[in-house]
Enzyme design. Structure first.
Site, mmCIF file in Angstrom:
data_model
loop_
_atom_site.group_PDB
_atom_site.id
_atom_site.type_symbol
_atom_site.label_atom_id
_atom_site.label_comp_id
_atom_site.label_asym_id
_atom_site.label_seq_id
_atom_site.Cartn_x
_atom_site.Cartn_y
_atom_site.Cartn_z
ATOM 1 C CG ASP A 5 27.281 21.029 96.462
ATOM 2 O OD1 ASP A 5 26.814 20.824 95.479
ATOM 3 O OD2 ASP A 5 27.723 22.055 97.071
ATOM 4 C CG ASP A 34 27.761 26.375 90.751
ATOM 5 O OD1 ASP A 34 26.859 26.410 91.829
ATOM 6 O OD2 ASP A 34 28.752 25.672 91.027
HETATM 7 C C1 DGJ Z 1 28.651 24.154 94.062
HETATM 8 C C2 DGJ Z 1 28.281 22.972 93.081
HETATM 9 O O1 DGJ Z 1 26.907 22.565 93.853
HETATM 10 C C3 DGJ Z 1 29.043 21.537 92.864
HETATM 11 O O2 DGJ Z 1 28.309 20.883 92.123
HETATM 12 C C4 DGJ Z 1 30.143 22.262 92.231
HETATM 13 O O3 DGJ Z 1 30.008 22.499 90.530
HETATM 14 C C5 DGJ Z 1 30.808 23.154 92.986
HETATM 15 N N1 DGJ Z 1 30.001 24.493 92.955
HETATM 16 C C6 DGJ Z 1 32.041 23.653 91.975
HETATM 17 O O4 DGJ Z 1 32.784 24.890 92.559
#
Ligand code: DGJ
Length: 731
Positions: free
Chosen positions: A548, A478
């Site tokens: 997201d 991430d």
């Molecule tokens: C952003 C990601 O897109 C989410 O899926 C998740 O992993 C969060 N970060 C966790 O902090």
């Protein structure tokens, strides 16, 4: 043979199955003129297209007016400061401050295959797949050489381009722009296609008429970004999904970029792509070499859909690597939207047990398992297990999950550092920071200086230890904030302009190391959702978390935009909680699965809280993924209807390469009373094959399904959908 040189005409040609690209040596000086790019043609002798000797144009050798010659010459790799006033690809500053550069032909090489780009992701291909033309051009005054690389693919209408700049002179030079590709053309009443957006609304399709001046999209966030994609296409104004000419560029790079189309005084178009110059500067010492990242150029005379399918084939066959390139991706359950930071081993195992009972193949533990992280304010950089939450650590947890018959995967955010971390307390200089400024936080965190080998080694050693400590078969990498305060303690003042690019190279180096040390690992990239969904990342991870935003209806638009250039096999797509955590919309469980099914399928919600009816649906959904996932993953994609265009319904279809099976994913978004059933003409079938519909049992020829159409099932209510399979009938 796809690449050749006609010595008599002084013309280089590159052929792909449906396109021809011609470059001509102009005048005695040997300027690289761009003659033609478009439908395949047999002729080489098309220098007339350059118009250097007629109308307003004058030959360069008529030294009286070199400016009139250069300012309109369609060219391959424009320099600057000498008469071409359009966007330049190469800008060079000497020690004395002079800013000019003009490149002329020196030599060329033609060879089979495609060399890798040192330290950079790039498409790949052997001698049987592609052929490369390398043109060496030079500015004798600067003592600077550029090697322009063009690779034409044998079976795809693709030409990949990059440039390597070398300082052969005696004094240091500064590159203030080093773009990767330029395409000059006459205007054909073009629209410009781009993919724009923001967090949770990535890759919305934009289509605007191209007018005078410059149309530019770019990123200066240090990542390719959710806001703009490193993609641009010029489509004839009348082009549709199935008709018309389209010229597209996509950048195999994950940092700052520029994509620009410009209409100049003679109604000529110049499209360029490369590293964004404003945040770039590269000192090239004598003997120094700078390699630009690669631009993929796709030509389609079969409309936007033709462009899409070419990108998909190229990326599936010649960009994505590793053991999962052609393998089904495991269905997964991710705990993020189920628990956020609030979990312990027992809670995770409860979810895992329910997942295993339903047949889900992998459990992914997301953010919050390390350091003292109980919210997003601490511990990035301290990659040690939080044993208060997870007694027995990841070894115990993974063993329990493996014992349920599931794989185990783990989240990291390796490029970041929390000010509240042991790492920051010990090494504040590891963060990007401008001396004298306190540094801007984003999501309470700072960005590590990934340009530094010692910083990368420190983080990598921690990752390596964790990944060696348990059976971890998947990593979600991430990256949750853009780059600001871009300065490095490890670079001289006059090299700070190199930092953005060095950062990206550092990320690539670390991901390459990860894949080398853990060759069976499935890597999924992610950046606050789909903030770094680009071909550069696809070279390392065969799948990327798309957004997201997990609301099924918003996802229709996001996935449509993503699939405009990226294969369905690269898009992470999960069935998430309801009402949606993004926009509070409620959609049926079955519809959420239908929307996710074409991608890398998974669940991201608390399975223990599902109703018995919902839980009972999961095995059937997984069965669909097993039975038809491969058609979406490997077949040809057709965008049949777009909810964002019609406001009512959405339909995409994948047809297997042998055309024996087609799967239609139909989402009935908004009910509208109609007297007649909607009839949807299909595409991509074999007109002579008979296909049976899973919906009605009817058997018709591919021709009937395509030219007549398929009656979409009538549905009452909103947010519903159907998977309809057409299978060839043995005759
Ligand atoms: C952003 C990601 O897109 C989410 O899926 C998740 O992993 C969060 N970060 C966790 O902090």
């Amino acid at each position: 043979m796809s690449v050749s040189y006609n010595e008599k005409e002084r013309v280089f040609r590159l052929d792909t199955p449906g396109s021809t690209y011609l470059i001509g040596l102009v005048d005695e000086e040997g300027f690289l003129g761009h003659i033609y790019y478009g439908r395949r043609i047999p002729d080489d002798n098309m220098q007339y297209m350059l118009r250097v000797c007629s109308g307003n144009y004058v030959p360069f050798r008529d030294k009286g007016d070199q400016v009139s010659f250069l300012c309109d010459l369609p060219t391959e790799y424009p320099g600057c400061g000498l008469g071409d006033f359009r966007e330049s690809c190469l800008r060079v500053e000497t020690k004395s401050g002079a800013r000019a550069c003009g490149l002329t032909y020196v030599s060329h090489r033609i060879f089979g295959g495609k060399p890798a780009l040192p330290g950079l992701p790039a498409t790949y291909g052997g001698e049987q797949d592609c052929e490369t033309l390398e043109l060496t051009v030079r500015d004798a005054v600067l003592g600077l050489t550029a090697r322009l690389s063009y690779t034409a693919f044998e079976k795809l209408d693709v030409i990949c381009r990059s440039a390597q700049i070398e300082n052969n002179g005696g004094e240091s030079l500064k590159l203030t722009a080093a773009l990767s590709a330029c395409l000059d053309m006459d205007n054909r009443d073009f629209d410009v296609l781009t993919l724009h957006g923001n967090w949770a609304y990535e890759r919305m399709i934009g289509r605007e008429k191209l007018g005078w001046g410059k149309y530019r999209v770019s990123s200066n966030r240090g990542i390719s970004s959710a806001q703009e994609q490193p993609f641009m296409a010029l489509a004839e104004h009348t082009a549709t999904q199935s008709q018309g000419q389209v010229y597209a560029m996509n950048f195999v790079y994950s940092g700052n970029f520029l994509a620009q189309a410009e209409m100049s005084q003679q109604e000529q178009i110049r499209m360029v792509m490369g590293i964004e110059p404003e945040s770039f500067g590269w000192r090239l010492a004598p003997g120094g070499v700078f390699q630009t990242p690669e631009v993929v150029m796709v030509y389609s005379s079969r409309g936007i859909g033709g462009m899409t399918r070419t990108f998909h084939d190229l990326y599936r066959r010649h960009l994505v690597r590793g053991p999962y390139k052609d393998r089904p991706r495991p269905s997964l359950i991710n705990n993020w939207e189920a628990t956020y930071f609030d979990f312990d081993t027992e809670k995770l195992l409860d979810i895992a047990r329910t997942a295993a009972e339903s047949g889900i193949e992998m459990m992914v533990l997301d953010d919050g398992w390390f350091g003292r992280r109980s919210n997003d304010r601490s511990s990035l950089g301290d990659w040690t297990v939080n044993e208060e939450k997870l007694p027995g650590g990841l070894k115990y947890l993974s063993e329990q999950i493996n014992a349920l018959g599931m794989k185990f995967g783990l989240w990291f955010e390796p490029e970041m550092i929390s000010p509240d971390s042991d790492l920051y307390r010990a090494h504040p200089d590891y963060a990007l920071q401008i001396p004298g400024r306190s540094g801007s936080l984003g999501r309470w965190q700072k960005v590590l200086d990934m340009s530094r080998q010692d910083v990368r080694d420190c983080v990598y050693a921690q990752l390596h230890k964790i990944l060696s400590s348990a059976n971890i078969e998947y990593v979600k990498w991430d990256m949750n904030r853009p780059l600001t305060d871009v300065a490095s303690f490890a670079l001289d003042g006059d090299r700070q302009g190199e930092l953005h690019h060095r950062y990206v190279l550092g990320v690539y180096e670390m991901q390459e190391r990860l894949l080398r040390d853990f060759p069976n690992l499935l890597l999924e990239n992610c950046a606050s959702g789909g903030g770094r969904f680009d071909p550069g990342m696809l070279y390392y991870s065969p799948q990327i978390w798309t957004s997201d935003n997990t609301d099924a209806i918003d996802r229709l638009r996001i996935q449509e935009g993503t699939a405009l250039i990226y294969p369905l096999s690269t898009m992470g797509a999960h069935v998430a909680a309801c009402p949606s955590h993004t926009n509070s919309r409620s959609t049926p469980f079955a519809t959420r699965a239908l929307v996710s099914l074409p991608g890398c399928f998974g669940y991201e919600l608390d399975l223990t809280r599902l109703t018995p009816e919902e839980k009972a649906m999961i095995p059937g959904q997984l069965e669909d993924y097993r039975k038809y996932g491969w058609v979406f993953r490997t077949g040809d994609y057709y965008r049949l209807a777009s909810y964002s265009e019609n406001g009512e319904y959405d339909a995409l279809m994948a047809v297997s390469k042998d055309k024996r099976i087609a799967v239609l994913d139909y989402i009935h978004v908004m009910s509208r009373e109609r007297r007649k059933t909607l009839c949807l003409p299909l595409e991509g079938l074999d007109g002579a094959i008979l296909y049976r519909s899973s919906e009605t049992g009817e058997v018709h020829s591919g021709a009937a399904w395509m030219y007549g159409g398929l009656m979409l099932p009538k549905m009452k209510g909103d947010f519903l959908g159907k998977l309809i399979v057409l299978e060839a009938v043995e005759t």
